[in-house]
Write an enzyme that holds these catalytic residues in place. Structure first.
Site, short mmCIF file in Angstrom:
data_model
loop_
_atom_site.label_atom_id
_atom_site.label_comp_id
_atom_site.label_asym_id
_atom_site.label_seq_id
_atom_site.Cartn_x
_atom_site.Cartn_y
_atom_site.Cartn_z
N GLY A 9 -14.82 -31.76 24.57
CA GLY A 9 -13.41 -32.02 24.27
C GLY A 9 -13.19 -32.67 22.93
N ASN A 61 -14.84 -24.37 29.80
CA ASN A 61 -14.09 -25.12 30.80
C ASN A 61 -15.14 -25.84 31.63
OD1 ASN A 61 -12.54 -26.16 32.84
ND2 ASN A 61 -11.47 -24.25 33.31
N TYR A 154 -5.45 -39.69 38.05
CA TYR A 154 -6.23 -40.07 36.88
C TYR A 154 -7.10 -41.29 37.17
CZ TYR A 154 -7.30 -40.68 31.92
OH TYR A 154 -7.94 -40.80 30.71
#
Length: 248
Positions: A9, A61, A154
């Site tokens: 990322g 991914n 989260y």
């Protein structure tokens, strides 16, 4: 054997900042991205021009186990077996209250943030074990130390990353592999500025609510990355780089 690092990322934000910290120390890199090919290419060009390192980009991914297995084979073919640093930064976020939490969104966050971190570590750690050396850095969050309103998915995922950090540190210490985590608060990323545009008053309140009364600069990530690289006797720890947010 040439040493290299992987940052997931890393096409923008904190991931790109971690990648720069590693490039500053002379590491060749693989940076992964999911959708932002142009931004990943820009990070690659910037780091190669500034620091003279080799940077390769890879689209993946990380929630998909088969894609991670394919990435593992590609990385060894392209960069060799000298993997020294793995930064598990890739993650996604949603803000929804418990009573209306969407099941798919909850599972998506857990799949990327928890399972993705596991898959990347599971399928790359054998390179570090073979070299009897490695540093694994997970991106946790202030929300992984103290939950906030609307952070069910989260926080659940980042509390899990904290637990994984400790468990992996215990299991992998015998191979001279250190596993630690960074728990950043608000930093001046694209997501931060998007949030400011949506609700500037809320973001001002949140920023002023921490002891240092500001959001972090991306370049401040470099210091934490250097710290973990420099120390071979710290493992299973979380550095709370969040301006004191989790104290108040």
């Amino acid at each position: 054997m040439s040493k290299y690092a992987i940052v997931t990322g890393a096409s923008r934000g904190l991931g790109a900042a971690c990648a720069e910290g590693l490039a500053m120390d002379g590491y060749d890199l693989i940076i992964t991205y999911r959708e932002n090919a142009d931004k990943a290419a820009a990070v690659k060009a910037d780091l190669e021009n500034k620091y003279g390192v080799t940077v390769k980009t890879y689209q993946i991914n990380i929630r998909n186990e088969e894609e991670v297995i394919a990435f593992r084979a590609w990385a060894e073919q392209e960069m060799g077996t000298g993997l020294a640093v793995l930064v598990n930064n890739a993650g996604i976020y949603t803000n929804q209250p418990t009573e209306t939490m969407n099941t798919k969104d909850f599972c998506d966050v857990v799949d990327v943030n928890v399972k993705g971190t596991f898959f990347m570590t599971r399928y790359f750690v054998d390179l570090m074990i073979a070299n009897h050396f490695g540093k694994i850095i997970h991106l946790c969050s202030a929300a992984g130390l103290r939950a906030a309103k609307g952070s069910l998915a989260y926080s659940a995922s980042k509390f899990a990353v904290r637990g994984m950090t400790q468990a992996m540190a215990i299991d992998l210490g015998q191979y001279n592999i250190q596993v630690n985590a960074i728990a950043p608060g608000a930093h001046k990323t694209d997501m931060y500025w998007d949030a400011v545009r949506i609700d500037p008053e809320l973001m001002e309140t949140r920023t002023k609510g921490c002891p240092l009364q500001r959001a972090g600069e991306l370049t401040e990530m470099h210091h934490i990355v250097h710290y973990f690289l420099a120390s071979d006797f710290i493992t299973g720890q979380v550095v709370s780089m969040n301006g004191g947010t989790t104290m108040v």
